[in-house]
Write an enzyme that holds these catalytic residues in place. Structure first.
Site, short mmCIF file in Angstrom:
data_model
loop_
_atom_site.label_atom_id
_atom_site.label_comp_id
_atom_site.label_asym_id
_atom_site.label_seq_id
_atom_site.Cartn_x
_atom_site.Cartn_y
_atom_site.Cartn_z
N THR A 17 16.77 -12.83 -6.48
CA THR A 17 18.24 -12.83 -6.40
C THR A 17 18.85 -11.45 -6.62
O THR A 17 20.06 -11.29 -6.53
CB THR A 17 18.84 -13.81 -7.44
N GLY A 18 18.02 -10.45 -6.90
CA GLY A 18 18.54 -9.09 -7.06
C GLY A 18 18.96 -8.51 -5.72
O GLY A 18 18.81 -9.15 -4.68
N ILE A 97 6.18 -4.46 -4.84
CA ILE A 97 7.00 -3.46 -4.15
C ILE A 97 7.55 -2.40 -5.12
O ILE A 97 7.75 -1.26 -4.77
CB ILE A 97 8.22 -4.16 -3.47
N GLU A 99 8.99 0.34 -7.59
CA GLU A 99 8.70 1.75 -7.81
C GLU A 99 8.85 2.07 -9.30
O GLU A 99 9.54 1.36 -10.02
CB GLU A 99 9.73 2.58 -7.00
N TYR A 160 6.10 3.72 9.10
CA TYR A 160 7.01 3.24 10.14
C TYR A 160 7.02 4.24 11.30
O TYR A 160 7.01 3.87 12.47
CB TYR A 160 8.45 3.07 9.62
N GLU A 210 -2.03 11.27 2.15
CA GLU A 210 -1.15 12.32 1.67
C GLU A 210 -1.83 13.01 0.50
O GLU A 210 -2.88 12.57 0.03
CB GLU A 210 0.22 11.76 1.28
N HIS A 249 6.38 10.78 -4.40
CA HIS A 249 5.53 9.72 -4.94
C HIS A 249 4.87 10.19 -6.24
O HIS A 249 4.46 11.34 -6.35
CB HIS A 249 4.41 9.35 -3.96
#
Lengths: 292, 377
Positions: A17-18, A97, A99, A160, A210, A249
Site C-alpha cells: 500500500t506504500g 526490491i 534499496e 532496460y 559493473e 550502488h
C-alpha cells in the site's frame, strides 16, 4: 520454460500500500502478472486494484495457499523483518526490491534463506521478468520482448537500456534477472548463469556487470575451468570510474585495487567472452557468437 | 562511513581491549597537559578521515611535553592531504617487540564475515597481500553462528603466537568481532596490534568503517565525509549520488549503472565527463530540478548531457524539472537530452515547447554532446 518466474508464479506483494508498492502492484497486474494478495500491517480489508490486502503474510497465505513468490517494497529499516516473514511462510522465491538495506541484515537473511533452500533475488534490484509471462519487478514491461536471450545484470536502468537495444534488433528475451547492486545479494551472476544453462528456452546469454566485487571474475574463472554451455557476451559499466568512490550502488566501488572494469573485461575476454564497448554492439556480438 | 580513530579507540576501550594511555585534544595546551600526565614519550596523531596520514606528517613522536606542545602548535589547524586538522590523539609511545594485524571484513562472494590475521602488522595489508600472501591468515565466519573462540585461537596459533600472546589475541579477536557486529561495521581492524616484551598485546591503532546503509541505527557516529568536495556534500544532502571527475561534460541520468555507462560512452566518443550524477529511480520534478542545479554549479562545463530511460522515472517529470532549472540557470552551454520510456510523448512535448533538443539513442546523443562541447572553440 524460462527461469525463476513464469505463468505459474503466484505473487504476494509485501508493502503493497506504500507509494512504490501500490504503483508497482498495479503495473504488475497490467502486465499480466498473477498478483494474488498484498500485505501491509494495519491495512487488512483494503485493496489495491482489486488485490486484497492482509495484515500478515500468514493470513494472506492461509486465504490464498497458491501463493509461491513474494516481492518486497518494505523500507530498509523494516526490510529484514519482512524478508523473514516471507521466508517463514513457505515462499519459494523472494524478490527484494528495497534499496539501502544494511549489509549485516542481508548477510543474515541471505544465509538463512540459503539454508532453507529459498531463492532470494536482491536486495536493491529491479526484479525478474520473463517477457509475456510474468513480471516480478519494477522494470518497464514494454521495453522487453519474448525470445531466447537470457540477461543477468547488477543494474536496473542499464538492463532496460540493453533489453531495449536487443528488442529493437529483434532479439527477444527468455528471462531478465537484476541480481541487485548491493555487496551481498541472494543469488549472484554466476548462479543465475548456471540456472540459464539448464533452461532450454535460453539460447544465448548477456552478462551486464559493473565495477566492484568479483562476480564477473568468478564467472570468467568458472568458464575457464568448466566452460559454459551457451554463447555468452558481456557489457561492463564503469570503465571511467575512479578508485575509492561509490558510484551510486552500494556495491559499485573499486576498493583495495580490485573490482575495476578493466580487470573484469580482461578476465572475461581471457575466457573467450566478448565484451561490448557500446550497448549497440551487443546484438552483433550475440549473432556472431551464436553462429560459432 | 569512516569514523575517527579516537571513536574506534573509545569502542575498543568500552569492550576492554587494551589500548595505550591517551587523550583526545583540541588545542596545543591540552596536548601539553596530556603529554605531562602520560609522563612518557608520546605520539601525536592527527584525527582526520584520510588514509596515509602518517607519511603526510599527521603522526609525530614527542619525547617531552614541550616537544608535544610544539608539534601540536604546528599540527592543529594545519591542512593535511586537503583536510584541516581540528583535533589530535595523544597516546603513550609503546615500543613493541612485534607488530601483528587483526581485522574483520565482509566477503561478498562467500556471503560471510572474514577474519584476517597476520604476523606482519604495521604494514599496508594490501601490499602484503601482493608480496607475501602466505603471511595472511583468513577464515570465513558463518554470520548465522558467529565467531567461536576456537576459530580465534586457531588464528592466533596460525600466525605463530604462543602462550600469553595467543590467549590475549583470542580474547581481543572475539571482542573486535563483537564491535564489528554491534556498530554494523564493514571493516574493523587493529594495525598494528602490538606484542609487548612481556607477551601481552595492546592495540596501537584502531580503524572502523560503518556500513553507510546502517547509519540510521548509529546516529551518534554520523559525520560528513571530509574527503568530499563542497559540491559533493551539497549533492549528498539533497540525496543525489554525485561524484566529481575531472572533465568538462556534465552528466545526469537515472540509475547508477546507466549513468556509469553514459560516462563510458561519452569517453568512448572522445569526451571528458565532469561528473557522475544519478538522480535515482522514480525522480520527481523537484529532484530533477535539484540535480540539474547542482550539476550546473560546476564552473568549467562545456556541455551538459541528460540521459533518461524512463521506467519508474516519468519523462514528463524530468522535462518539467529540467525546464525549470534551465530557466533559472540561464544556461550558456549546449545541452543534449536523450529521453525515452514512460510518458515519453508528454516529456518531449514539454521539451519542444521550450526549445530543448532531444534524441532517442544514447550513443547518438553522446556523440552529439561531445561534438557540441568541443567544436565551438
Amino acid at each position: 520454460m524460462t527461469i525463476l518466474v513464469d505463468k505459474s508464479t503466484k505473487v504476494l506483494v509485501q508493502g503493497a500500500t506504500g507509494r512504490e508498492g501500490s504503483s508497482h502492484t498495479l503495473a504488475m497486474l497490467k502486465y499480466g502478472t498473477n498478483v494474488v494478495a498484498g500485505v501491509t500491517p494495519g491495512k487488512s480489508g483494503s485493496n489495491i486494484g482489486g488485490v486484497p490486502i492482509y495484515n500478515t503474510v500468514k493470513q494472506a497465505v492461509s486465504e490464498h495457499p497458491e501463493i509461491n513468490s513474494s516481492i518486497i517494497f518494505v523500507p530498509a529499516p523494516y526490510n529484514a523483518d519482512a524478508v523473514y516473514e516471507a521466508l517463514d511462510s513457505g515462499m519459494k522465491l523472494i524478490v527484494d526490491i528495497t534499496e539501502h538495506v544494511p549489509v549485516h541484515d542481508s548477510l543474515e537473511f541471505v544465509n538463512y534463506a540459503r539454508n532453507k533452500g529459498v531463492t532470494i533475488i536482491g536486495p536493491n534490484c529491479p526484479g525478474v521478468i520473463s517477457p509475456g509471462d510474468c513480471k516480478l519487478g519494477i522494470m518497464p514491461g514494454q521495453i522487453f520482448s519474448k525470445g531466447n536471450v537470457g540477461i543477468v545484470s547488477r543494474s536496473g536502468t542499464l538492463t532496460y537500456e540493453i533489453a531495449w537495444v536487443l528488442t529493437k534488433a529483434g532479439l527477444g528475451q527468455s528471462t531478465a534477472v537484476g541480481v541487485g547492486g548491493d555487496p551481498i545479494v541472494g543469488r549472484d551472476t554466476v548462479e543465475i548463469i548456471e540456472m540459464f544453462e539448464g533452461d532450454p528456452e535460453t539460447k544465448a546469454l548477456v552478462v551486464i556487470g559493473e565495477i566492484g566485487g568479483d562476480a564477473e571474475e568468478r564467472l570468467a574463472l568458472r568458464i575457464r575451468q568448466v566452460g559454459v554451455k551457451k554463447p555468452i557476451v558481456s557489457f561492463i559499466a564503469g570503465r571511467q570510474a575512479p578508485p575509492g568512490k561509490r558510484m551510486g550502488h552500494a556495491g559499485a566501488i573499486i576498493s583495495m585495487g580490485s573490482g575495476s572494469a578493466g580487470g573484469k573485461i580482461k578476465a572475461l575476454e581471457a575466457s573467450g567472452v566478448p565484451v561490448a564497448e557500446l550497448p549497440s554492439q551487443i546484438p552483433v556480438l550475440i549473432s556472431k557468437s551464436m553462429r560459432q | 562511513m569512516k569514523i575517527h580513530e579516537w571513536q574506534a579507540r573509545e569502542l575498543f576501550e568500552k569492550y576492554n581491549i587494551p589500548v595505550p594511555r591517551g587523550y583526545l585534544c583540541r588545542n596545543a595546551d591540552e596536548v601539553r597537559k596530556a603529554a605531562a600526565d602520560i609522563a612518557k614519550p608520546v605520539v601525536v596523531k592527527a584525527q582526520i578521515l584520510v588514509a596515509g596520514r602518517g607519511k603526510a606528517g599527521g603522526v609525530k613522536h614527542a619525547s617531552s611535553p614541550d616537544e608535544a606542545l610544539s608539534i601540536a602548535q604546528d599540527m592543529i589547524g594545519a591542512t593535511i592531504k586537503g583536510i584541516k586538522v581540528t583535533s589530535v590523539l595523544v597516546v603513550e609511545a609503546i615500543k613493541p617487540e612485534k607488530e601483528l594485524y587483526i581485522g574483520f571484513t565482509i566477503d561478498r562472494a562467500m556471503r560471510a564475515v572474514t577474519l584476517i590475521a597476520s604476523s606482519e602488522g604495521g604494514v599496508d595489508l594490501e601490499v602484503l597481500a601482493k608480496t607475501e600472501p602466505e603471511k595472511i591468515y583468513r577464515k570465513n565466519i558463518d554470520p548465522m553462528v558467529g565467531l567461536h573462540p576456537y576459530e580465534a585461537r586457531e588464528a592466533a596459533y596460525s600466525i605463530g603466537l604462543s602462550d600469553k600472546s595467543a590467549n590475549d589475541f583470542t580474547s581481543i579477536c572475539l571482542k573486535i568481532f563483537e564491535i564489528f557486529n554491534s556498530v554494523d561495521a564493514d571493516l574493523a581492524e587493529s594495525n598494528p596490534l602490538a606484542v609487548r616484551f612481556d607477551g601481552s598485546l595492546v592495540a596501537l591503532d584502531s580503524r572502523i568503517t560503518l556500513d553507510d546503509n546502517a547509519v540510521f541505527r548509529h546516529r551518534e557516529y554520523y559525520q560528513v565525509d571530509e574527503e568530499l568536495s563542497p559540491l559533493e556534500m551539497e549533492a549528498h544532502a539533497a540525496d543525489l549520488a554525485f561524484v566529481q571527475l575531472d572533465g568538462d561534460i556534465g552528466i545526469i541520468g537515472n540509475g547508477a549503472g546507466l549513468v556509469m555507462a553514459t560516462i563510458d560512452v561519452v569517453a568512448h566518443f572522445g569526451g571528458k565527463p565532469a561528473n557522475f550524477l544519478d538522480m535515482g529511480g522514480g525522480s520527481s520534478v523537484e529532484s530533477v530540478y535539484r540535480a540539474v542545479k547542482i550539476c550546473l554549479e560546476q564552473k568549467s562545463l562545456k556541455a551538459l548531457f541528460v540521459n533518461i530511460l524512463g521506467g519508474i522515472t516519468k519523462c514528463d517529470d524530468v522535462a518539467n524539472g529540467l525546464v525549470r532549472a534551465l530557466k533559472e540557470s540561464q544556461l550558456k552551454i549546449p545541452i543534449t537530452v536523450r529521453m525515452v520510456g514512460t510518458n515519453e510523448e508528454e516529456g518531449r512535448k514539454i521539451l519542444s515547447e521550450n526549445g530543448i533538443w532531444y534524441l532517442d539513442s544514447m550513443e547518438t546523443a553522446a556523440e552529439a554532446v561531445v561534438k557540441s562541447a568541443y567544436s565551438r572553440n
